[in-house]
Structure formats: structure tokens, C-alpha cells
Scaffold this active site. Structure first.
Site, PDB file in Angstrom:
ATOM      1  N   GLU A   1       0.130  -9.089   4.041  1.00  0.00           N
ATOM      2  CA  GLU A   1      -0.566  -7.796   4.089  1.00  0.00           C
ATOM      3  C   GLU A   1      -1.919  -7.873   3.385  1.00  0.00           C
ATOM      4  O   GLU A   1      -2.909  -7.305   3.845  1.00  0.00           O
ATOM      5  CB  GLU A   1       0.307  -6.723   3.456  1.00  0.00           C
ATOM      6  CG  GLU A   1       1.562  -6.448   4.277  1.00  0.00           C
ATOM      7  CD  GLU A   1       2.585  -5.648   3.501  1.00  0.00           C
ATOM      8  OE1 GLU A   1       2.758  -4.472   3.809  1.00  0.00           O
ATOM      9  OE2 GLU A   1       3.204  -6.202   2.571  1.00  0.00           O
TER      10      GLU A   1
ATOM     11  N   GLN B   1     -31.944  -8.305  -3.937  1.00  0.00           N
ATOM     12  CA  GLN B   1     -30.987  -8.643  -5.003  1.00  0.00           C
ATOM     13  C   GLN B   1     -29.580  -8.146  -4.625  1.00  0.00           C
ATOM     14  O   GLN B   1     -28.584  -8.721  -5.038  1.00  0.00           O
ATOM     15  CB  GLN B   1     -31.448  -8.019  -6.324  1.00  0.00           C
ATOM     16  CG  GLN B   1     -30.585  -8.395  -7.512  1.00  0.00           C
ATOM     17  CD  GLN B   1     -31.245  -8.011  -8.825  1.00  0.00           C
ATOM     18  OE1 GLN B   1     -32.220  -8.623  -9.240  1.00  0.00           O
ATOM     19  NE2 GLN B   1     -30.733  -6.991  -9.472  1.00  0.00           N
TER      20      GLN B   1
ATOM     21  N   SER C   1      10.996  -5.016  -3.852  1.00  0.00           N
ATOM     22  CA  SER C   1      10.612  -3.613  -3.962  1.00  0.00           C
ATOM     23  C   SER C   1      11.197  -3.062  -5.248  1.00  0.00           C
ATOM     24  O   SER C   1      12.345  -3.356  -5.588  1.00  0.00           O
ATOM     25  CB  SER C   1      11.161  -2.839  -2.766  1.00  0.00           C
ATOM     26  OG  SER C   1      11.238  -1.460  -3.073  1.00  0.00           O
TER      27      SER C   1
ATOM     28  N   SER D   1     -29.410  -8.598 -12.954  1.00  0.00           N
ATOM     29  CA  SER D   1     -28.504  -9.314 -12.049  1.00  0.00           C
ATOM     30  C   SER D   1     -27.840 -10.505 -12.729  1.00  0.00           C
ATOM     31  O   SER D   1     -27.035 -11.200 -12.112  1.00  0.00           O
ATOM     32  CB  SER D   1     -29.270  -9.781 -10.798  1.00  0.00           C
ATOM     33  OG  SER D   1     -30.376 -10.580 -11.165  1.00  0.00           O
TER      34      SER D   1
ATOM     35  N   LYS E   1      15.039  -5.190  -0.372  1.00  0.00           N
ATOM     36  CA  LYS E   1      13.834  -5.554   0.365  1.00  0.00           C
ATOM     37  C   LYS E   1      13.135  -6.824  -0.077  1.00  0.00           C
ATOM     38  O   LYS E   1      13.153  -7.201  -1.237  1.00  0.00           O
ATOM     39  CB  LYS E   1      12.828  -4.395   0.312  1.00  0.00           C
ATOM     40  CG  LYS E   1      13.289  -3.229   1.151  1.00  0.00           C
ATOM     41  CD  LYS E   1      12.150  -2.323   1.500  1.00  0.00           C
ATOM     42  CE  LYS E   1      11.253  -2.983   2.522  1.00  0.00           C
ATOM     43  NZ  LYS E   1      10.012  -2.259   2.682  1.00  0.00           N
TER      44      LYS E   1
ATOM     45  N   ASN F   1       9.265  -8.161   0.784  1.00  0.00           N
ATOM     46  CA  ASN F   1       8.053  -7.677   1.466  1.00  0.00           C
ATOM     47  C   ASN F   1       7.019  -8.781   1.674  1.00  0.00           C
ATOM     48  O   ASN F   1       6.862  -9.654   0.818  1.00  0.00           O
ATOM     49  CB  ASN F   1       7.420  -6.539   0.662  1.00  0.00           C
ATOM     50  CG  ASN F   1       8.266  -5.280   0.688  1.00  0.00           C
ATOM     51  OD1 ASN F   1       8.964  -5.016   1.671  1.00  0.00           O
ATOM     52  ND2 ASN F   1       8.240  -4.529  -0.395  1.00  0.00           N
TER      53      ASN F   1
ATOM     54  N   HIS G   1       0.831  -7.568  25.864  1.00  0.00           N
ATOM     55  CA  HIS G   1       1.071  -6.134  25.599  1.00  0.00           C
ATOM     56  C   HIS G   1       2.218  -5.940  24.615  1.00  0.00           C
ATOM     57  O   HIS G   1       2.904  -4.925  24.652  1.00  0.00           O
ATOM     58  CB  HIS G   1       1.390  -5.376  26.894  1.00  0.00           C
ATOM     59  CG  HIS G   1       0.445  -5.657  28.010  1.00  0.00           C
ATOM     60  ND1 HIS G   1      -0.707  -4.933  28.215  1.00  0.00           N
ATOM     61  CD2 HIS G   1       0.468  -6.624  28.982  1.00  0.00           C
ATOM     62  CE1 HIS G   1      -1.343  -5.426  29.280  1.00  0.00           C
ATOM     63  NE2 HIS G   1      -0.665  -6.452  29.742  1.00  0.00           N
TER      64      HIS G   1
END
Ligand code: ARG
Length: 473
Positions: A290, A322, A277, A22, A283, A285, A156
Site C-alpha cells: 500500500e 531554488q 491489525s 536552502s 489480520k 495487512n 477487465h
């Protein structure tokens, strides 16, 4: 040389040896390991297990070890230690000779890892709460900057009623305040020192555990050695606390991504936190949002992973434990990084106040206010609701809004409509009508903002009060 080499005749299978180590991930606990070791050396001396000069040699050695580890990461890279406890033991003997191994008198790695992890979680709690405070501060600043700008509130995902945009931002501040409080609550259970529990039955020495706890900044000592060495509930609670933060970040990110679409157009993505993009030239983004949304899966997954590791473990220490470390470290790193990016994003995002304000005044967002108008004039709310509903249908057929109907038209639905109806439907009046604590009336939002600032101050003061083990007793 293995710590337990006396017992076994054959060397470990090389593949198994690599696989079970570890040190690759628990080396990040070296600071905690050394802090606990310093306190333990002093406790050994008080218990008569170390002579004063031996204690001094060991303490000097631990200081040198810390310095060397900081200056020469290659020393750690080259180490064959199984875990951080083994590394510290080997390193100390390398630096001060055989006397170094006396530090292991009456001590077990089972209690060491339990102690190190509590020290680690305690520090992370302070760190994450500090970052939550930073993020909340940006919400409050942006809420203040939006002034009286209104926007539609949704239920909604349909436009429901107008609210102040500041009110919308403060809703998220509430989530993150709750997260900070939840983590503070978790800190209470972290605050018990396992050291002195030995491998399973308690140290076979007259250790002053209370003094050890004081030195390491713990409010109390664990009450049962079996529980203390096998308990990771504190880590599970912390992971669930982080899960809530990640969940709230994800909800917020989703809403901002939605609001950045052409369809909503309430926010413009900051170039510094957006991407283009490779295929579609026009574009921009919302990658940052995200990823924030996606990280929630990872963090909640870590909490679930630990729960599954613990499930079915008999008392006391089992090596399965561990496996609690990597999810713990990963989730803490992930949430710390996410909060920093989210705060940067929120500080830089542009709100299209005109578009928000226009959307808040779109037809029928004042329909509830219209029903309220009738109700205030003695019409039972159900009937008021029905009358306004019919008026809305009429408006839709005639391409009108409630506020552009004539009084004659309105009175076809209810005779109680009067000239003051038109003022009651104006955005300012609609907002001001929600004049309860927690409502969106501008005066209430101003109060809520001032109150949130006070709460932020106390969160900050509290998050800064993170205990660190004292370097010298
Ligand atoms: N690396 C181990 C862990 O993280 C330390 C404790 C090992 N104890 C033992 N008895 N093998 O759990």
C-alpha cells in the site's frame, strides 16, 4: 556575513532570513560543490586568474573542508551559510584565509547550482538504474522458479485465458526495463556542463570550458549561458522518469495486494513485509504494497511541482529555481527506497502455485482455445466464437464445463467438433497454442526469460558505467 553584504544597509529580517535559506537541504550537494570547485580552481589557474601556489592552497583547503565536513557534522549544523555554495566559500576562507575567496573569481552561484544539480542527477541516474537492475533480477529469479506454473490472465479484471505465471512476472520486468532505458535517455541531456556561464552572460575570463567538462566527466558544454543557468529540464525529465518507476511500482503493488486477498489467494504476504491489525486479531495487512502504491502520488507530485515552478519563468536565473531542489531530492530518495523494499518483498513473497494452477484450469478459460479449434478446422472465427458462446451458456445451465460435454452435445453447436477437441482444451495445449514471440507458450517464455537475462546484464554494465568527476586532473 552575507556574500552580497556590500550592497545592502540593513540586516535581513530574521524570519525572512530563515525562510529563504536552502542550506538545510542543499548541504547534501557538498560533494558535487567541491568536485566542481576543484575543477574550477584548476581552470582559473589555466586562465591566469590564480597563481600556482594559490591553486595549491585552495585545492588543499577544499580537501580539508571535505574531511572536516565529513568528520564534524556539527560544523555544518552550526553554520549560518545561506546555501551550500556560501558554506563552501565561508569554510574555505576559514581554513585557508582570504585567498580562498579568489575561487569565486568570475563564478556565480547561478552556474554552480546548475552544475551541482547536473552532477547530482547524473549520480542518481546511475543509482536508480542499478536498483532497477536489482529489482528486475528478482523478477527473473522468481519467474525461473515458477517453472511451468500457470495462472489466469485477466482483462477487465475478469478471467480471460491461462498464461504461465512466469509470463505474468516478465510483464512487469518489461515495464522496469523501459524505465531504465528512459532514464538512460535522460542522462544524455544531463551530460552538458553549465560551468563557465557566469551569472548570466558567460564567464568574464578566458576559461577552457572544454577542459572543465572533461575533468568533470561531461560529454559536452552548454551552448548558451542564459539557457544553461536557468535550465532545469534535465531535472524535470529525471522526475518524470522517476514518476514512471513509481507508477509501475504502484501497479505491481496493487496487483499483488489483490492477489493476496482470500478471494484470489495466489500469493501469501511475507511476514517480514506485512503488518498486523491493532483491532482485528486475525489480520495480516499488505502495508508495504500500500505504501508503494501511495508513494506514486508523492513522486508524480514532485514532477508536477517542478513543472509548475518552471512555468512562467523569464530568462535567466530566478530564485524560484531554488524550489526545484526539495521535490528532486525527495523523489529520488523515495524511489530508491521503494525499489529496495519492492525487491525485498518480491524475493520473499510466497506464490501458491497450486491455487494459481487450479484457477488457470477453471471452467471456460479454454473457451478461446475452443473457438481456435473450430477456426483451425475452417470455421470462420466469428461463427466459431458464436458457437462456443452458445456452448458456454449451455454448460452454465447444465453445470458442466466445455471439456465435459459429450461429442453429441458439442455437435449440436457445430458439426466440426471431433474427438481431438478434448486434448486441445487441456491446459498444456491451450498454453502451447500461443506460440508466437511474446506469447505464453512455455518455449517462448523460456526464450523470453533467457533474453531478459541478457538484457539485464547489459543494463548492469551500463548502470555501473556512471561517470564520476576525476579527483585529480
Ligand atoms: N541557493 C540558490 C539556488 O538554489 C543558489 C543560486 C543563488 N543565486 C542567486 N543569484 N541568488 O538556486
Amino acid at each position: 556575513m552575507k556574500m552580497w553584504a556590500g550592497r545592502l544597509r540593513e540586516p535581513l529580517d530574521a524570519g525572512f532570513e530563515r525562510w529563504q535559506r536552502s542550506f538545510g537541504f542543499d548541504r547534501r550537494l557538498l560533494g558535487e560543490e567541491l568536485a566542481a570547485s576543484r575543477a574550477y580552481a584548476r581552470a582559473l589557474e589555466r586562465a591566469g586568474a590564480l597563481a600556482a601556489p594559490e591553486t595549491k592552497t585552495i585545492l588543499d583547503g577544499l580537501d580539508r573542508l571535505e574531511k572536516k565536513a565529513a568528520e564534524e557534522p556539527a560544523w555544518l549544523d552550526a553554520s549560518e551559510a545561506e546555501d551550500v555554495h556560501h558554506f563552501a566559500e565561508l569554510g574555505l576562507v576559514e581554513l585557508v584565509g582570504e585567498v580562498g575567496s579568489k575561487l569565486h573569481t568570475g563564478r556565480s552561484r547561478n552556474e554552480q547550482i546548475a552544475t551541482d544539480l547536473r552532477l547530482y542527477v547524473r549520480r542518481q541516474l546511475g543509482e536508480i538504474r542499478g536498483r532497477l537492475a536489482d529489482f528486475i533480477e528478482v523478477f527473473l529469479a522468481r519467474a525461473g522458479g515458477l517453472g511451468r506454473t500457470a495462472m489466469p490472465a485477466y482483462t477487465h479484471l475478469q478471467r480471460a485465458e491461462p498464461v504461465l505465471a512466469a509470463h505474468w512476472l516478465l510483464a512487469y520486468a518489461e515495464m522496469f526495463f523501459r524505465d531504465a532505458e528512459r532514464l538512460a535517455d535522460c542522462a544524455k541531456r544531463v551530460d552538458a556542463l553549465p560551468l563557465g556561464s557566469g551569472a548570466v552572460a558567460g564567464a568574464p575570463l578566458a576559461l577552457d570550458r572544454a577542459a572543465l567538462a572533461r575533468e568533470l566527466g561531461f560529454a559536452q558544454i552548454s551552448a548558451n549561458s542564459l539557457d544553461a543557468t536557468s535550465d532545469r529540464d534535465f531535472a524535470l525529465e529525471f522526475l518524470h522518469g522517476l514518476g514512471f518507476v513509481a507508477l509501475h511500482l504502484s501497479r505491481w503493488a496493487e496487483e499483488l495486494a489483490l492477489f493476496s486477498t482470500a478471494e484470489y489467494g495466489f500469493v501469501r504476504l511475507p511476514d517480514r513485509f506485512a503488518t498486523g491489525s491493532s483491532a482485528l486479531p486475525q489480520k495480516k495487512n499488505p502495508d508495504a504494497l500500500e505504501l508503494l502504491r501511495g508513494k506514486a502520488g508523492r513522486v508524480l507530485g514532485a514532477a508536477t511541482a517542478l513543472a509548475f515552478v518552471l512555468k512562467g519563468l523569464p530568462l535567466a536565473y530566478n530564485k524560484d529555481l531554488q524550489e526545484s531542489q526539495e521535490p528532486l531530492f525527495d523523489a529520488a530518495d523515495t524511489v530508491a527506497g521503494s525499489l529496495a523494499v519492492a525487491a525485498g518483498f518480491l524475493g520473499a513473497v510466497e506464490f501458491d502455485r497450486e491455487r494459481m494452477q487450479a484457477a488457470a484450469q477453471a471452467p471456460f478459460l479454454n473457451a478461446t482455445a475452443a473457438a481456435g479449434y473450430l477456426a483451425a478446422r475452417g470455421v470462420p472465427f466469428r461463427q466459431a466464437h458464436a458457437a462456443v458462446g452458445q456452448a458456454v451458456v449451455y454448460c452454465l445451465e447444465k453445470s458442466k464445463a466445455l471439456e465435459t460435454l459429450t461429442l453429441d452435445e458439442l455437435r449440436r453447436f457445430r458439426p466440426e467438433f471431433d474427438k481431438d477437441f478434448y486434448d486441445a482444451l487441456k491446459l498444456e495445449a491451450v498454453l502451447a497454442a500461443h506460440d508466437v514471440p511474446g506469447g505464453t507458450a512455455p518455449a517462448r517464455v523460456e526464450q523470453a526469460l533467457a533474453e531478459a537475462k541478457r538484457r539485464l546484464e547489459s543494463l548492469r554494465a551500463d548502470a555501473l558505467r556512471v561517470k564520476e568527476p576525476s579527483a585529480h586532473a
